[in-house]
Design an enzyme around this catalytic site. Structure first.
Site, PDB file in Angstrom:
ATOM      1  N   THR A 228       0.864  -1.184   0.000  1.00  0.00           N
ATOM      2  CA  THR A 228       0.000   0.000   0.000  1.00  0.00           C
ATOM      3  C   THR A 228       0.900   1.234   0.000  1.00  0.00           C
ATOM      4  OG1 THR A 228      -1.619  -1.249   1.253  1.00  0.00           O
ATOM      5  CG2 THR A 228      -1.857   1.150   1.253  1.00  0.00           C
TER       6      THR A 228
ATOM      7  N   CYS B 189      -2.362  -1.656   9.113  1.00  0.00           N
ATOM      8  CA  CYS B 189      -2.821  -0.990   7.879  1.00  0.00           C
ATOM      9  C   CYS B 189      -3.619   0.287   8.133  1.00  0.00           C
ATOM     10  CB  CYS B 189      -3.635  -1.960   7.028  1.00  0.00           C
ATOM     11  SG  CYS B 189      -2.619  -3.279   6.319  1.00  0.00           S
TER      12      CYS B 189
ATOM     13  N   ASN C   1      -9.387   1.844   2.567  1.00  0.00           N
ATOM     14  CA  ASN C   1      -9.082   1.816   4.006  1.00  0.00           C
ATOM     15  C   ASN C   1      -9.579   3.082   4.706  1.00  0.00           C
ATOM     16  OD1 ASN C   1      -8.110  -0.721   4.020  1.00  0.00           O
ATOM     17  ND2 ASN C   1      -5.954  -0.193   4.268  1.00  0.00           N
TER      18      ASN C   1
ATOM     19  N   GLY D 254      -7.248  -0.761  14.438  1.00  0.00           N
ATOM     20  CA  GLY D 254      -5.806  -0.735  14.657  1.00  0.00           C
ATOM     21  C   GLY D 254      -5.156  -1.625  13.619  1.00  0.00           C
TER      22      GLY D 254
HETATM   23  N1  LIG Z   1      -1.003  -7.107   6.536  1.00  0.00           N
HETATM   24  C1  LIG Z   1      -2.076  -6.959   5.779  1.00  0.00           C
HETATM   25  O1  LIG Z   1      -3.172  -7.430   6.108  1.00  0.00           O
HETATM   26  C2  LIG Z   1      -2.005  -6.175   4.495  1.00  0.00           C
HETATM   27  C3  LIG Z   1      -3.117  -6.195   3.628  1.00  0.00           C
HETATM   28  C4  LIG Z   1      -3.042  -5.454   2.451  1.00  0.00           C
HETATM   29  C5  LIG Z   1      -1.930  -4.695   2.163  1.00  0.00           C
HETATM   30  N2  LIG Z   1      -0.880  -4.670   3.042  1.00  0.00           N
HETATM   31  C6  LIG Z   1       0.284  -3.866   2.689  1.00  0.00           C
HETATM   32  O2  LIG Z   1       1.302  -4.776   2.311  1.00  0.00           O
HETATM   33  C7  LIG Z   1       2.583  -4.265   2.673  1.00  0.00           C
HETATM   34  C8  LIG Z   1       3.292  -5.272   3.535  1.00  0.00           C
HETATM   35  O3  LIG Z   1       2.553  -5.427   4.731  1.00  0.00           O
HETATM   36  P1  LIG Z   1       2.824  -6.617   5.750  1.00  0.00           P
HETATM   37  O4  LIG Z   1       1.751  -6.551   6.765  1.00  0.00           O
HETATM   38  O5  LIG Z   1       3.022  -7.887   4.989  1.00  0.00           O
HETATM   39  O6  LIG Z   1       4.227  -6.128   6.378  1.00  0.00           O
HETATM   40  P2  LIG Z   1       5.327  -7.007   7.097  1.00  0.00           P
HETATM   41  O7  LIG Z   1       6.177  -6.060   7.831  1.00  0.00           O
HETATM   42  O8  LIG Z   1       4.662  -8.150   7.801  1.00  0.00           O
HETATM   43  O9  LIG Z   1       6.161  -7.651   5.894  1.00  0.00           O
HETATM   44  C9  LIG Z   1       7.124  -6.988   5.109  1.00  0.00           C
HETATM   45  C10 LIG Z   1       8.269  -7.974   4.874  1.00  0.00           C
HETATM   46  O10 LIG Z   1       9.148  -7.470   3.874  1.00  0.00           O
HETATM   47  C11 LIG Z   1      10.480  -7.833   4.244  1.00  0.00           C
HETATM   48  N3  LIG Z   1      11.413  -6.982   3.489  1.00  0.00           N
HETATM   49  C12 LIG Z   1      11.634  -5.654   3.628  1.00  0.00           C
HETATM   50  N4  LIG Z   1      12.501  -5.231   2.693  1.00  0.00           N
HETATM   51  C13 LIG Z   1      12.836  -6.293   1.947  1.00  0.00           C
HETATM   52  C14 LIG Z   1      13.663  -6.489   0.818  1.00  0.00           C
HETATM   53  N5  LIG Z   1      14.324  -5.475   0.263  1.00  0.00           N
HETATM   54  N6  LIG Z   1      13.756  -7.739   0.302  1.00  0.00           N
HETATM   55  C15 LIG Z   1      13.083  -8.761   0.836  1.00  0.00           C
HETATM   56  N7  LIG Z   1      12.284  -8.640   1.909  1.00  0.00           N
HETATM   57  C16 LIG Z   1      12.143  -7.420   2.456  1.00  0.00           C
HETATM   58  C17 LIG Z   1      10.492  -7.640   5.750  1.00  0.00           C
HETATM   59  O11 LIG Z   1      11.553  -8.332   6.358  1.00  0.00           O
HETATM   60  C18 LIG Z   1       9.113  -8.197   6.119  1.00  0.00           C
HETATM   61  O12 LIG Z   1       9.163  -9.578   6.408  1.00  0.00           O
HETATM   62  C19 LIG Z   1       2.309  -2.927   3.350  1.00  0.00           C
HETATM   63  O13 LIG Z   1       2.390  -1.909   2.390  1.00  0.00           O
HETATM   64  C20 LIG Z   1       0.888  -3.070   3.830  1.00  0.00           C
HETATM   65  O14 LIG Z   1       0.247  -1.833   3.979  1.00  0.00           O
HETATM   66  C21 LIG Z   1      -0.889  -5.422   4.191  1.00  0.00           C
END
Ligand SMILES: NC(=O)c1ccc[n+]([C@@H]2O[C@H](COP(=O)([O-])OP(=O)(O)OC[C@H]3O[C@@H](n4cnc5c(N)ncnc54)[C@H](O)[C@@H]3O)[C@@H](O)[C@H]2O)c1
Length: 441
Positions: free
Chosen positions: A122, A262, A210, A259
């Site tokens: 996002t 996101c 969102n 919370g």
């Molecule tokens: N969690 C959700 O429910 C959800 C839903 C929709 C969208 N999103 C969006 O998705 C994105 C990720 O969210 P998340 O909850 O999975 O975050 P998260 O922190 O759980 O996961 C991100 C991962 O990326 C890894 N990472 C960072 N830089 C890296 C790189 N250069 N190479 C390889 N790995 C790398 C981190 O170590 C981490 O494990 C965000 O933008 C979030 O807003 C999340």
């Protein structure tokens, strides 16, 4: 198809497994060594129902592998999904997009000119245009970069990935559109709505969705504030307005608010981005949405003070639930943890129970007593606060069981999830946010 999924957190790990389940050959790239080792051993590094089993299945089939970095094998991939985090920058409302920058720079040496990069994180609108330039500079050619926002919800993430209510892609070229149509073909064959837009629209869709959801929750929480001072009942109010199809009854339960990783950071990043674009006023209301949300957390402490006195030192309060929602172990910006912290500040002893995430609680909040055994957790409590509506708190004989061990049968329902009569019949005084249940009992 051969694909890579870069960043294997809540979004990326789920997406990688879902893509492997669809039959693609998946390489997952994860920078965190512990998460990587877990995934390589068939362990999902977080709690998500059904994902562990699905991961083991696709590993057994041989169509998924996990690595710390790209190597020559990444060059064979037709499609690369960017799933790294975009957290709130410390000291600012803006999103930190630095992980995306690093991810595309690391990918560039292994990117084929005809391959497609699809961002799923996002992001602030305009990010894709910046990343296209970063990637072009690093790769030496104009890349095919698309945006494909993700709508999965923690707790039902795999199901949401395999059977989404819609797929949105923002593209600049035919190559990207065809690659994404191909990767999602099995899902699209079921008639899933597929929206092809320009890239800024695709980037905006997710933050707009969102923001709408956050506004809906804060709207009913604002009504709860009014209800509390006027003797009205915000739960009955929600039901009554929810019958109007234009309003709908989902996401309309008042409580301690939203919370997670996101909604809070996404509305703040949206305000920051709109400000940069000179249209901050357009989403000024999100500041109120955020404020209402934070106020409801503090309301729990007001109620404890009202019931137990201004000085809570020496009191023992059990907080039921720590994760930001049930069926997740995600503590990021969890209202339950925020409420527990506010109670702790008053000098009370705070005992936290959660079915899944107590290890995270212990690591992040050593000030709380984290107790896995519910009866022990409740022993001697002067008040119980329902903060996360896990099914186990709502069902079974909890009122009777806890009633035997607490010092005082006072429960504050911060989620409007408890069966009021059941608790009252077991001799509890139940206070629910936004309603005067004693008047209706
Ligand atoms: N969690 C959700 O429910 C959800 C839903 C929709 C969208 N999103 C969006 O998705 C994105 C990720 O969210 P998340 O909850 O999975 O975050 P998260 O922190 O759980 O996961 C991100 C991962 O990326 C890894 N990472 C960072 N830089 C890296 C790189 N250069 N190479 C390889 N790995 C790398 C981190 O170590 C981490 O494990 C965000 O933008 C979030 O807003 C999340």
């Amino acid at each position: 198809m051969k694909i890579t999924v870069i960043g294997l957190g809540y979004l990326g790990a789920t997406h990688a497994v879902a893509m492997a389940e669809l039959g693609h050959d998946v390489i997952g790239i994860e920078a965190n060594p512990q998460k990587l080792a877990d995934l390589q051993n068939g362990i999902v590094p977080f709690y998500e129902p059904g994902l562990d089993e699905a991961l083991k299945n696709v590993i057994a089939k041989g169509n998924i592998k996990f690595k710390a970095d790209h190597d020559e094998e990444s060059r064979q991939a037709d499609l690369h999904f960017l799933c790294v985090g975009t957290p709130q920058l410390p000291g600012s409302y803006a999103a930190n997009t630095e992980y995306l920058h690093s991810a595309v720079k690391a990918l560039a040496p292994y990117l084929r000119q005809d391959a497609v990069v699809a961002g799923k994180s996002t992001v602030p609108v305009g990010t894709s245009a910046i990343l296209t330039q970063v990637l072009a500079d690093a790769a030496g050619f104009a890349p095919h970069l698309a945006w494909n926002p993700e709508f999965l919800r923690e707790g039902t993430a795999l199901e949401d990935s395999l059977r989404p209510d819609r797929i949105v892609i923002g593209v600049n070229d035919e190559v990207s559109e065809q690659a994404l149509r191909k990767v999602y073909k099995k899902i699209l064959d079921h008639g899933t709505p597929f929206l092809v837009t320009d890239i800024p629209t695709a980037e905006l869709v997710k933050v707009a969705a969102n923001s709408f959801l956050a506004t809906k929750i804060s709207f009913i929480n604002a009504m709860a504030e009014i209800a509390e001072v006027s003797g009205a009942d915000a739960v009955a109010l929600a039901e009554a307005i929810g019958y109007d199809e234009r309003i709908g009854n989902k996401f309309l339960r008042n409580g301690i608010g939203f919370g997670g990783g996101c909604l809070p950071k996404d509305i703040r990043a949206f305000m920051a981005r709109a400000q940069e674009l000179g249209v901050g006023k357009a989403v000024d209301f999100l500041a109120d949405v955020d404020d209402v949300n934070l106020r409801r957390r503090a309301r729990v402490v007001d109620l404890l003070n009202r019931e137990l006195g201004a000085d809570l030192s020496g009191k023992r309060v059990l907080v039921l639930g720590a994760a930001f929602k049930p069926d997740s172990d995600d503590l990021r910006d969890s209202p339950a943890i925020a409420v527990a912290k506010l109670i702790k500040v008053t000098g009370a002893t705070v005992v936290v129970h959660d079915p899944i995430s107590l290890d995270h609680v212990r690591a992040q909040n050593p000030d709380f007593v984290a107790e896995q055994d519910l009866a022990l957790a409740a022993t001697g409590a002067d008040a119980v606060v329902l903060a996360t509506e896990w099914a186990q708190y709502r069902e079974g004989h909890i009122p009777a069981d806890l009633g035997k061990v607490v010092a005082n049968k006072l429960v504050i329902d911060g989620r409007n999830a408890l069966k009021v009569e059941k608790w009252q019949q077991a001799g509890w005084r139940l206070i629910a946010l936004g309603r005067n249940v004693e008047a209706t009992a």
